[in-house]
Scaffold this active site. Structure first.
Site, short mmCIF file in Angstrom:
data_model
loop_
_atom_site.label_atom_id
_atom_site.label_comp_id
_atom_site.label_asym_id
_atom_site.label_seq_id
_atom_site.Cartn_x
_atom_site.Cartn_y
_atom_site.Cartn_z
N CYS A 1 7.35 -3.93 -1.00
CA CYS A 1 6.41 -3.89 0.23
C CYS A 1 6.25 -5.38 0.93
CB CYS A 1 5.07 -3.79 -0.38
SG CYS A 1 3.55 -3.99 0.95
N CYS B 1 1.06 1.98 3.86
CA CYS B 1 0.45 1.01 3.49
C CYS B 1 0.31 -0.28 4.41
CB CYS B 1 0.93 0.37 2.16
SG CYS B 1 2.64 -0.75 2.43
N ARG C 1 8.67 0.34 -4.67
CA ARG C 1 8.39 0.20 -3.25
C ARG C 1 8.34 -1.33 -2.82
NH1 ARG C 1 2.77 -0.78 -1.35
NH2 ARG C 1 2.29 -0.18 -3.51
N HIS D 1 9.07 -16.48 0.53
CA HIS D 1 8.04 -15.34 0.05
C HIS D 1 8.22 -14.22 0.92
CE1 HIS D 1 4.71 -13.19 -1.58
NE2 HIS D 1 4.54 -12.83 -0.25
N ASP E 1 5.88 2.35 -7.53
CA ASP E 1 5.05 3.72 -7.19
C ASP E 1 6.04 4.10 -5.97
OD1 ASP E 1 4.21 1.86 -4.98
OD2 ASP E 1 2.34 2.05 -5.35
#
Ligand code: ZN
Length: 152
Positions: free
Chosen positions: A129, A75, A127, A112, A119
Site C-alpha cells: 500500500c 483502499c 498488499r 518512506h 491481505d
C-alpha cells in the site's frame, strides 16, 4: 556532485540532506518520503491509475513497482502485490500509531513508501500500500497525444 541520479557507488546508497530533499521534492512528497507521512486516501495521483508503466522512487528514480502488479484494493492508495524485479525495497517493523505494521522503504535513498499488509491477492498474498507521493509513473505507451506532452 551535480549528477543526482543513481550513481551506484558505495553500495548504491543515495544520501542527501533535508535541505536538498526539500529542494528536489514538492512539500507533500517531502513530508511523505522523508518524514514517513501518509497522504489522504483517494487524494493521490495514482490510486486509480491504470496506465501501463513502471513506478519509480520519486526521490532517487529507482524502479520500484510495475503496473502489472497493481490491483484495485479499494483502499484509496496505489496497491501492488509485489515489487518490481530487483527493486530496492526494504521492510521494517513499524510500531507507530499503536499498531504493528510493516513499513516499506526504498533502500537506495531511505524514502518512506508505505506499508505492506498480508491481505493481498494471489500469487503473493501481499498488499503493498504505497503513497502516490512516493512514486512517479513512467508510462509505457509513450503517452503521445494531447494532454501530457512534457517529454517533447
Ligand atoms: Zn529511492
Amino acid at each position: 556532485m551535480t549528477d543526482d541520479h543513481g550513481d551506484p557507488k558505495r553500495d548504491g546508497k543515495i544520501v542527501k540532506s533535508e535541505a536538498q530533499w526539500r529542494e528536489q521534492l514538492t512539500p507533500e512528497q517531502f513530508e511523505v518520503t522523508r518524514h514517513a507521512g501518509t497522504e489522504r486516501p483517494f487524494t493521490g495521483k495514482y490510486w486509480n491509475e491504470k496506465a501501463p508503466g513502471t513506478y519509480h522512487c520519486v526521490c532517487c528514480g529507482a524502479e520500484l513497482f510495475e503496473s502489472d502488479t497493481k490491483f484495485d484494493s479499494g483502499c484509496g492508495w496505489p496497491s501492488f502485490h509485489a515489487p518490481a524485479n530487483g527493486a530496492p525495497i526494504d521492510e521494517h517493523v513499524d510500531r507507530s500509531h499503536g499498531m504493528v505494521r510493516t513499513e516499506v522503504v526504498c533502500s537506495k535513498c531511505d524514502a518512506h513508501l508505505g506499508h505492506v499488509f498480508p491481505d493481498g491477492p494471489e500469487p503473493t498474498g501481499l498488499r503493498y500500500c504505497i503513497n502516490s507521493a512516493s512514486i512517479d509513473l513512467e508510462r509505457r505507451d509513450g503517452g503521445e497525444g494531447e494532454g501530457g506532452g512534457s517529454t517533447r
